[in-house]
Design an enzyme around this catalytic site. Structure first.
Site, short mmCIF file in Angstrom:
data_model
loop_
_atom_site.label_atom_id
_atom_site.label_comp_id
_atom_site.label_asym_id
_atom_site.label_seq_id
_atom_site.Cartn_x
_atom_site.Cartn_y
_atom_site.Cartn_z
N SER A 126 0.85 -1.25 -0.09
CA SER A 126 -0.13 0.20 -0.02
C SER A 126 1.00 1.36 0.04
CB SER A 126 -0.92 0.07 1.26
OG SER A 126 -1.95 -1.15 1.08
N HIS B 280 3.93 0.92 12.56
CA HIS B 280 4.22 0.78 11.11
C HIS B 280 2.65 1.08 10.35
CE1 HIS B 280 4.04 -1.75 7.48
NE2 HIS B 280 5.38 -1.19 7.12
#
Length: 159
Positions: free
Chosen positions: A60, A90
Site C-alpha cells: 500500500s 508501522h
C-alpha cells in the site's frame, strides 16, 4: 457498521464506455486483495468502462507513486490495498502515507482516485469488506464506482 449511511447507487446506471480507468493494487493479503479486485472488475464492467489497465505494486505504501504515473493517461484511478494493524507504529505510517499520497495524486492531477485501501484492526475486518461470499461490504466495487462516477461528473462539468 462501517457501511452505515452509504449512498445507494449502482454502477450499472453509469456509461463509462469512453473512459480509461487504471487500477493499481497492492500485493499483500491475497484473499482480501482478490476480493477487492473482483469487486473492482465487476463495477467497471457494470459501468461499461471502455479501457481498463491493471497494475500490481508490492504494498500500500507504493500505491501513490504508481497511481500518480497512471493518472497521466487515465481518466480515473482505483487504488486497492490492505493494511492490518500490528504491534508497531508501522500501521499508522503506511495508512497515513497511502491516504495522503493518494489524496495528493487526485488533487495535483485533477483525476479522481477511488480509495479502496482497507485499514483494518484484524484480518477478519478485511475479509468482511472484501466483497467475498459472506462479506458485508464490497469496497473494491464501491471504490471503482466512485472513481467512475466522479470522472463522469468532471467530464460533464467540462473540467
Amino acid at each position: 457498521m462501517s457501511g452505515h449511511g452509504a449512498p445507494v447507487t449502482n454502477a450499472g446506471e453509469l456509461n463509462g464506455e469512453n473512459l480509461t480507468v487504471a487500477v493499481v493494487a497492492a500485493s499483500w493479503h491475497d484473499q482480501i486483495m482478490d476480493g477487492l479486485l473482483d469487486g473492482t472488475r465487476r463495477a467497471l464492467t457494470d459501468a461499461r468502462v471502455g479501457n481498463v489497465v491493471e497494475v500490481r505494486v508490492p504494498g500500500s505504501f507504493e500505491l501513490p507513486v504508481a497511481a500518480r504515473r497512471l493518472a497521466e493517461t487515465a481518466d480515473a484511478v482505483v487504488a486497492l490495498g490492505v493494511v492490518i494493524r500490528g504491534g508497531t507504529p508501522h500501521f499508522d505510517y503506511v495508512c497515513s502515507a497511502a491516504t495522503t499520497g493518494l489524496t495528493d495524486v487526485s488533487v495535483v492531477t485533477g483525476k479522481p482516485v477511488g480509495f479502496g485501501v482497507l485499514t483494518c484492526d484484524t484480518e477478519e475486518q478485511g475479509l468482511d469488506r472484501a466483497g467475498l461470499e459472506g462479506s458485508s461490504e464490497d469496497k473494491g466495487y464501491e471504490a471503482a464506482e466512485a472513481a467512475v462516477r466522479t470522472a463522469l461528473t468532471l467530464r460533464e462539468l467540462g473540467v
